[in-house]
Motif scaffolding. Structure first.
Motif, mmCIF file in Angstrom:
data_model
loop_
_atom_site.group_PDB
_atom_site.id
_atom_site.type_symbol
_atom_site.label_atom_id
_atom_site.label_comp_id
_atom_site.label_asym_id
_atom_site.label_seq_id
_atom_site.Cartn_x
_atom_site.Cartn_y
_atom_site.Cartn_z
ATOM 1 N N ALA A 169 38.843 54.724 44.814
ATOM 2 C CA ALA A 169 38.319 55.764 45.963
ATOM 3 C C ALA A 169 38.416 56.987 45.635
ATOM 4 C CB ALA A 169 39.273 55.444 47.097
ATOM 5 N N ASN A 170 39.216 57.525 44.740
ATOM 6 C CA ASN A 170 39.328 58.936 44.317
ATOM 7 C C ASN A 170 37.969 59.206 43.486
ATOM 8 O OD1 ASN A 170 42.083 59.435 45.140
ATOM 9 N ND2 ASN A 170 42.813 58.139 43.543
ATOM 10 N N PHE A 171 37.233 58.398 43.214
ATOM 11 C CA PHE A 171 36.073 58.819 42.477
ATOM 12 C C PHE A 171 34.712 58.498 43.227
ATOM 13 C CE2 PHE A 171 39.502 57.543 39.483
ATOM 14 C CZ PHE A 171 39.628 58.959 38.906
ATOM 15 N N GLY A 172 34.829 58.477 44.393
ATOM 16 C CA GLY A 172 33.535 58.262 45.242
ATOM 17 C C GLY A 172 33.407 56.594 45.610
ATOM 18 N N PRO A 173 32.568 56.672 46.734
ATOM 19 C CA PRO A 173 32.369 55.188 47.499
ATOM 20 C C PRO A 173 31.594 54.172 46.509
ATOM 21 C CG PRO A 173 30.909 56.786 48.200
ATOM 22 C CD PRO A 173 31.591 57.657 47.332
ATOM 23 N N ARG A 174 30.938 54.496 45.470
ATOM 24 C CA ARG A 174 30.244 53.418 44.820
ATOM 25 C C ARG A 174 30.847 52.927 43.624
ATOM 26 N NH1 ARG A 174 25.503 57.967 44.040
ATOM 27 N NH2 ARG A 174 27.254 59.369 43.265
ATOM 28 N N LEU A 175 31.799 53.402 43.177
ATOM 29 C CA LEU A 175 32.932 52.837 41.998
ATOM 30 C C LEU A 175 33.600 51.428 42.211
ATOM 31 C CD1 LEU A 175 33.567 53.107 39.005
ATOM 32 C CD2 LEU A 175 35.751 54.358 39.877
ATOM 33 N N ILE A 176 33.198 50.506 41.517
ATOM 34 C CA ILE A 176 33.807 49.382 41.833
ATOM 35 C C ILE A 176 34.875 48.973 40.815
ATOM 36 C CG2 ILE A 176 33.609 46.591 41.592
ATOM 37 C CD1 ILE A 176 30.772 47.045 42.582
ATOM 38 N N GLY A 177 36.008 48.722 41.294
ATOM 39 C CA GLY A 177 37.127 48.450 39.990
ATOM 40 C C GLY A 177 37.456 46.817 40.160
ATOM 41 N N LEU A 178 37.431 46.273 38.654
ATOM 42 C CA LEU A 178 37.675 45.028 38.387
ATOM 43 C C LEU A 178 39.054 44.736 37.676
ATOM 44 C CD1 LEU A 178 34.048 44.437 36.436
ATOM 45 C CD2 LEU A 178 34.665 44.014 39.022
ATOM 46 N N THR A 179 39.584 43.595 37.947
ATOM 47 C CA THR A 179 40.776 43.180 37.455
ATOM 48 C C THR A 179 40.657 41.518 37.459
ATOM 49 O OG1 THR A 179 43.170 43.113 37.485
ATOM 50 C CG2 THR A 179 41.980 42.757 39.574
ATOM 51 N N GLY A 180 41.637 41.020 36.574
ATOM 52 C CA GLY A 180 41.401 39.438 36.341
ATOM 53 C C GLY A 180 42.887 39.179 35.642
ATOM 54 N N THR A 181 42.934 37.954 35.078
ATOM 55 C CA THR A 181 43.929 37.753 34.448
ATOM 56 C C THR A 181 43.852 38.179 32.975
ATOM 57 O OG1 THR A 181 42.727 35.735 33.318
ATOM 58 C CG2 THR A 181 43.918 35.220 35.532
ATOM 59 N N GLN A 182 45.076 38.221 32.182
ATOM 60 C CA GLN A 182 44.844 38.945 30.826
ATOM 61 C C GLN A 182 43.750 38.124 30.059
ATOM 62 O OE1 GLN A 182 46.609 41.944 29.742
ATOM 63 N NE2 GLN A 182 44.848 41.647 28.269
ATOM 64 N N GLU A 183 43.564 36.682 30.099
ATOM 65 C CA GLU A 183 42.424 35.976 29.334
ATOM 66 C C GLU A 183 41.370 36.564 29.784
ATOM 67 O OE1 GLU A 183 45.312 34.526 31.204
ATOM 68 O OE2 GLU A 183 46.355 34.323 29.539
ATOM 69 N N GLN A 184 41.082 36.783 31.139
ATOM 70 C CA GLN A 184 39.839 37.356 31.534
ATOM 71 C C GLN A 184 39.505 38.710 30.988
ATOM 72 O OE1 GLN A 184 40.522 36.255 35.519
ATOM 73 N NE2 GLN A 184 39.024 34.558 35.640
ATOM 74 N N ILE A 185 40.484 39.557 31.101
ATOM 75 C CA ILE A 185 40.262 40.852 30.746
ATOM 76 C C ILE A 185 39.940 40.967 29.237
ATOM 77 C CG2 ILE A 185 41.363 43.194 30.407
ATOM 78 C CD1 ILE A 185 42.724 42.575 33.305
ATOM 79 N N THR A 186 40.575 40.090 28.451
ATOM 80 C CA THR A 186 40.481 40.167 26.932
ATOM 81 C C THR A 186 39.121 39.503 26.592
ATOM 82 O OG1 THR A 186 42.819 39.682 26.706
ATOM 83 C CG2 THR A 186 41.486 38.987 24.934
ATOM 84 N N ALA A 187 38.462 38.556 27.280
ATOM 85 C CA ALA A 187 37.104 38.036 27.008
ATOM 86 C C ALA A 187 36.442 39.306 27.515
ATOM 87 C CB ALA A 187 36.754 36.751 28.046
ATOM 88 N N ALA A 188 36.488 39.965 28.487
ATOM 89 C CA ALA A 188 35.479 41.095 28.900
ATOM 90 C C ALA A 188 35.670 42.129 27.625
ATOM 91 C CB ALA A 188 35.682 41.746 30.142
ATOM 92 N N GLU A 189 36.745 42.378 27.284
ATOM 93 C CA GLU A 189 37.090 43.389 26.154
ATOM 94 C C GLU A 189 36.505 43.072 24.976
ATOM 95 O OE1 GLU A 189 41.719 44.726 27.383
ATOM 96 O OE2 GLU A 189 41.218 43.437 26.047
ATOM 97 N N THR A 190 36.281 41.761 24.365
ATOM 98 C CA THR A 190 35.795 41.092 23.411
ATOM 99 C C THR A 190 34.201 41.329 23.592
ATOM 100 O OG1 THR A 190 37.448 39.777 22.818
ATOM 101 C CG2 THR A 190 35.534 39.265 21.939
#
Length: 181
Positions: A61-82
């Motif tokens: 919310a500090n960076f405007g109304p358009r920004l979407i934040g994503l989270t998940g399990t560590q495995e899901q985040i690691t897959a996205a990082e990869t």
């Protein structure tokens, strides 16, 4: 999402690069005016332990109304990082209240509506350069890569891919799923 995406990986407790990069992203979208409606800015947390949906909601919310934040399990985040070739490593830090911080890639990725890579920007890229290189600008249209310019492997998952998102109402905080297009 059906839009161009500006994607940045980081964490809410980052003391400098993450908030600076998100401010640059927001400023670039502001300079684009109405064209910014065709771009979805996305912040992917690399710290699921601290970056809960509630924390992400307040942070983005500090960076405007358009920004979407994503989270998940560590495995899901690691897959996205990869998938995005993001380096992220937890590092012990006695100065941090949590006892750790992260070393991580600080690139902003521009992805097309199909989730394919278009360009990336470093933390030192000026706002004007991001706007100039933006896929929606007339100058960038002349430099847009062809399908032959996007590297893919013979594996089922492309090197550059966008994860589909599952939303939680109006909070603009989403969880990564393991599906790819």
């Amino acid at each position: 999402l059906g839009k161009y995406m500006l994607v940045f990986f980081g964490y809410t407790y980052c003391p400098d690069i993450c908030p600076t990069e998100l401010q640059v992203m927001s400023a670039a979208l502001d300079q684009l005016g109405l064209e910014a409606d065709r771009i979805q800015p996305i912040f992917v947390s690399i710290d699921p332990a601290r970056d809960t949906p509630e924390v992400l909601k307040a942070y983005v919310a500090n960076f405007g109304p358009r920004l979407i934040g994503l989270t998940g399990t560590q495995e899901q985040i690691t897959a996205a990082e990869t998938a995005y070739r993001v380096y992220a490593k937890k590092v012990t830090d006695d100065k941090s209240s949590a006892g750790y911080t992260f070393d991580h890639t600080s690139l902003m990725y521009l992805m097309d509506p199909k989730g394919d890579y278009v360009a990336h920007f470093t933390h030192a890229t000026p706002v004007e350069r991001i706007v100039e290189r933006n896929a929606l600008s007339p100058a960038a249209a002349l430099r847009r890569p062809t399908a032959a310019g996007v590297r893919k492997t013979n594996k089922k998952q492309p090197i550059w891919s966008c994860y589909f998102l599952e939303g939680e109402g109006e909070t603009k905080v989403y969880k990564l799923t393991s599906r790819v297009h």
